[in-house]
Motif scaffolding. Sequence first.
Motif, PDB file in Angstrom:
ATOM      1  N   ARG A 284     -42.888  -0.483  -5.418  1.00  0.00           N
ATOM      2  CA  ARG A 284     -43.803  -1.258  -6.251  1.00  0.00           C
ATOM      3  C   ARG A 284     -43.157  -1.609  -7.581  1.00  0.00           C
ATOM      4  O   ARG A 284     -43.276  -2.730  -8.085  1.00  0.00           O
ATOM      5  CB  ARG A 284     -45.053  -0.419  -6.495  1.00  0.00           C
ATOM      6  CG  ARG A 284     -46.016  -0.972  -7.504  1.00  0.00           C
ATOM      7  CD  ARG A 284     -46.666  -2.210  -6.959  1.00  0.00           C
ATOM      8  NE  ARG A 284     -47.758  -2.648  -7.803  1.00  0.00           N
ATOM      9  CZ  ARG A 284     -47.620  -3.450  -8.827  1.00  0.00           C
ATOM     10  NH1 ARG A 284     -46.441  -3.909  -9.155  1.00  0.00           N
ATOM     11  NH2 ARG A 284     -48.673  -3.819  -9.531  1.00  0.00           N
ATOM     12  N   LEU A 285     -42.480  -0.644  -8.163  1.00  0.00           N
ATOM     13  CA  LEU A 285     -41.886  -0.854  -9.477  1.00  0.00           C
ATOM     14  C   LEU A 285     -40.646  -1.724  -9.388  1.00  0.00           C
ATOM     15  O   LEU A 285     -40.390  -2.538 -10.267  1.00  0.00           O
ATOM     16  CB  LEU A 285     -41.550   0.490 -10.124  1.00  0.00           C
ATOM     17  CG  LEU A 285     -42.769   1.239 -10.618  1.00  0.00           C
ATOM     18  CD1 LEU A 285     -42.348   2.495 -11.350  1.00  0.00           C
ATOM     19  CD2 LEU A 285     -43.610   0.358 -11.509  1.00  0.00           C
ATOM     20  N   ILE A 286     -39.888  -1.550  -8.333  1.00  0.00           N
ATOM     21  CA  ILE A 286     -38.706  -2.391  -8.169  1.00  0.00           C
ATOM     22  C   ILE A 286     -39.127  -3.858  -8.128  1.00  0.00           C
ATOM     23  O   ILE A 286     -38.554  -4.702  -8.802  1.00  0.00           O
ATOM     24  CB  ILE A 286     -37.946  -2.005  -6.888  1.00  0.00           C
ATOM     25  CG1 ILE A 286     -37.432  -0.563  -7.018  1.00  0.00           C
ATOM     26  CG2 ILE A 286     -36.791  -2.958  -6.643  1.00  0.00           C
ATOM     27  CD1 ILE A 286     -36.712  -0.048  -5.781  1.00  0.00           C
ATOM     28  N   ARG A 287     -40.187  -4.121  -7.386  1.00  0.00           N
ATOM     29  CA  ARG A 287     -40.671  -5.504  -7.316  1.00  0.00           C
ATOM     30  C   ARG A 287     -41.205  -5.944  -8.673  1.00  0.00           C
ATOM     31  O   ARG A 287     -41.012  -7.078  -9.090  1.00  0.00           O
ATOM     32  CB  ARG A 287     -41.767  -5.628  -6.255  1.00  0.00           C
ATOM     33  CG  ARG A 287     -41.277  -5.327  -4.857  1.00  0.00           C
ATOM     34  CD  ARG A 287     -42.239  -5.841  -3.798  1.00  0.00           C
ATOM     35  NE  ARG A 287     -41.841  -5.406  -2.466  1.00  0.00           N
ATOM     36  CZ  ARG A 287     -42.389  -4.380  -1.835  1.00  0.00           C
ATOM     37  NH1 ARG A 287     -43.360  -3.683  -2.404  1.00  0.00           N
ATOM     38  NH2 ARG A 287     -41.970  -4.038  -0.631  1.00  0.00           N
ATOM     39  N   TYR A 288     -41.868  -5.032  -9.315  1.00  0.00           N
ATOM     40  CA  TYR A 288     -42.410  -5.355 -10.645  1.00  0.00           C
ATOM     41  C   TYR A 288     -41.289  -5.693 -11.616  1.00  0.00           C
ATOM     42  O   TYR A 288     -41.356  -6.678 -12.352  1.00  0.00           O
ATOM     43  CB  TYR A 288     -43.222  -4.167 -11.157  1.00  0.00           C
ATOM     44  CG  TYR A 288     -43.733  -4.314 -12.563  1.00  0.00           C
ATOM     45  CD1 TYR A 288     -44.728  -5.233 -12.866  1.00  0.00           C
ATOM     46  CD2 TYR A 288     -43.220  -3.536 -13.593  1.00  0.00           C
ATOM     47  CE1 TYR A 288     -45.208  -5.360 -14.149  1.00  0.00           C
ATOM     48  CE2 TYR A 288     -43.700  -3.651 -14.881  1.00  0.00           C
ATOM     49  CZ  TYR A 288     -44.697  -4.568 -15.151  1.00  0.00           C
ATOM     50  OH  TYR A 288     -45.160  -4.693 -16.433  1.00  0.00           O
ATOM     51  N   TYR A 289     -40.255  -4.911 -11.608  1.00  0.00           N
ATOM     52  CA  TYR A 289     -39.129  -5.174 -12.508  1.00  0.00           C
ATOM     53  C   TYR A 289     -38.486  -6.517 -12.183  1.00  0.00           C
ATOM     54  O   TYR A 289     -38.081  -7.251 -13.080  1.00  0.00           O
ATOM     55  CB  TYR A 289     -38.084  -4.055 -12.408  1.00  0.00           C
ATOM     56  CG  TYR A 289     -38.573  -2.708 -12.882  1.00  0.00           C
ATOM     57  CD1 TYR A 289     -39.585  -2.607 -13.841  1.00  0.00           C
ATOM     58  CD2 TYR A 289     -38.030  -1.522 -12.380  1.00  0.00           C
ATOM     59  CE1 TYR A 289     -40.043  -1.379 -14.271  1.00  0.00           C
ATOM     60  CE2 TYR A 289     -38.487  -0.283 -12.816  1.00  0.00           C
ATOM     61  CZ  TYR A 289     -39.493  -0.223 -13.756  1.00  0.00           C
ATOM     62  OH  TYR A 289     -39.945   1.010 -14.184  1.00  0.00           O
ATOM     63  N   GLU A 290     -38.417  -6.808 -10.926  1.00  0.00           N
ATOM     64  CA  GLU A 290     -37.866  -8.098 -10.539  1.00  0.00           C
ATOM     65  C   GLU A 290     -38.736  -9.237 -11.060  1.00  0.00           C
ATOM     66  O   GLU A 290     -38.242 -10.219 -11.611  1.00  0.00           O
ATOM     67  CB  GLU A 290     -37.756  -8.194  -9.015  1.00  0.00           C
ATOM     68  CG  GLU A 290     -37.188  -9.531  -8.555  1.00  0.00           C
ATOM     69  CD  GLU A 290     -37.136  -9.625  -7.030  1.00  0.00           C
ATOM     70  OE1 GLU A 290     -37.175  -8.569  -6.370  1.00  0.00           O
ATOM     71  OE2 GLU A 290     -37.067 -10.756  -6.523  1.00  0.00           O
ATOM     72  N   GLN A 291     -40.025  -9.027 -10.924  1.00  0.00           N
ATOM     73  CA  GLN A 291     -40.972 -10.039 -11.393  1.00  0.00           C
ATOM     74  C   GLN A 291     -40.852 -10.238 -12.906  1.00  0.00           C
ATOM     75  O   GLN A 291     -41.055 -11.338 -13.415  1.00  0.00           O
ATOM     76  CB  GLN A 291     -42.377  -9.571 -11.025  1.00  0.00           C
ATOM     77  CG  GLN A 291     -43.472 -10.569 -11.309  1.00  0.00           C
ATOM     78  CD  GLN A 291     -44.844  -9.937 -11.102  1.00  0.00           C
ATOM     79  OE1 GLN A 291     -44.997  -8.982 -10.355  1.00  0.00           O
ATOM     80  NE2 GLN A 291     -45.837 -10.467 -11.779  1.00  0.00           N
ATOM     81  N   GLN A 292     -40.513  -9.180 -13.596  1.00  0.00           N
ATOM     82  CA  GLN A 292     -40.360  -9.260 -15.045  1.00  0.00           C
ATOM     83  C   GLN A 292     -38.987  -9.811 -15.428  1.00  0.00           C
ATOM     84  O   GLN A 292     -38.660  -9.888 -16.613  1.00  0.00           O
ATOM     85  CB  GLN A 292     -40.542  -7.881 -15.680  1.00  0.00           C
ATOM     86  CG  GLN A 292     -41.884  -7.255 -15.406  1.00  0.00           C
ATOM     87  CD  GLN A 292     -43.037  -8.113 -15.885  1.00  0.00           C
ATOM     88  OE1 GLN A 292     -43.090  -8.518 -17.024  1.00  0.00           O
ATOM     89  NE2 GLN A 292     -43.956  -8.420 -14.967  1.00  0.00           N
ATOM     90  N   GLY A 293     -38.194 -10.129 -14.450  1.00  0.00           N
ATOM     91  CA  GLY A 293     -36.906 -10.753 -14.751  1.00  0.00           C
ATOM     92  C   GLY A 293     -35.806  -9.775 -15.111  1.00  0.00           C
ATOM     93  O   GLY A 293     -34.782 -10.145 -15.667  1.00  0.00           O
TER      94      GLY A 293
END
Lengths: 120, 120
Positions: free
Chosen positions: A15-24
């Motif tokens: 979940r966080l990996i995707r979140y970090y990706e989403q945050q650029g």
Amino acid sequence: MRIGELAEQTGVATRLIRYYEQQGLLSADRLPNGYRTYSTSHVERIERIAGLVQAGIPTRLVKVLLEAEAACALEQPACSAEVATLLAEELVGLEKRIECLTRSRDTIRQYLAQVSAAGP
Amino acid sequence: MRIGELAEQTGVATRLIRYYEQQGLLSADRLPNGYRTYSTSHVERIERIAGLVQAGIPTRLVKVLLEAEAACALEQPACSAEVATLLAEELVGLEKRIECLTRSRDTIRQYLAQVSAAGP
DNA sequence: GTAGAGTTTCACACTGATGTCAATGTCAAG
DNA sequence: CTTGACATTGACATCAGTGTGAAACTCTAC
């Protein structure tokens, strides 16, 4: 490797990996089927990001930090004066945080030493 | 001094001072009229709390830390083995945070040095 | 006594980082 | 082909830390 394995290796939730990706903060290649795919270099990057975020650095600053780091590695400090100013300010904040944490660390160490000395 | 002055001296909003008190990180005496009143020692304490919170330590851990610190100062480590274990774990976390922040700090320093060298 | 600045408590809202769940797609193994 | 493990996106929920505003109280100054 895919996201699950990366999560396992870093201890950071998918979940966080995707979140970090989403945050650029991160970019991931995609397999033909749409799955994210990562190289071993991503392990370190994820750990670094997670470490900074856990240390109270907001994601948008983490982004700036990592970008500066990359530019630095390339010896192409192609950064504006504004960014430099921002970083300089952030540097002060970092130093304060470090000092504060260091102090707490020393306190805990001292305390634990005291306890273990008195204990057995 | 009252809460407004304390806020001014520490740079921490009155809202947060009350919040920290509510979280049990702080105790305040009350004047006969109900106003909170603080001594100069509270200034340092507030700054310390704010620093730790800003460094990503959740308030409930800050509480434990400060309690350990107080017990340590009294040389009465009247703490249970559980608390000691918890602190030992937290110590590891702190060290990781410090390392991570230190690394970022060094990176920024290096980066800024590079920029300023190349700039003028 | 009245105005104003500071205080009290309480409540509602927002943001950022996470957890979790739902509905769907992909792929390897039986 | 079906099952199961893993992936996708998206939505909703939670929690901590803060901001902000209301309504009432206290004190000082005029």
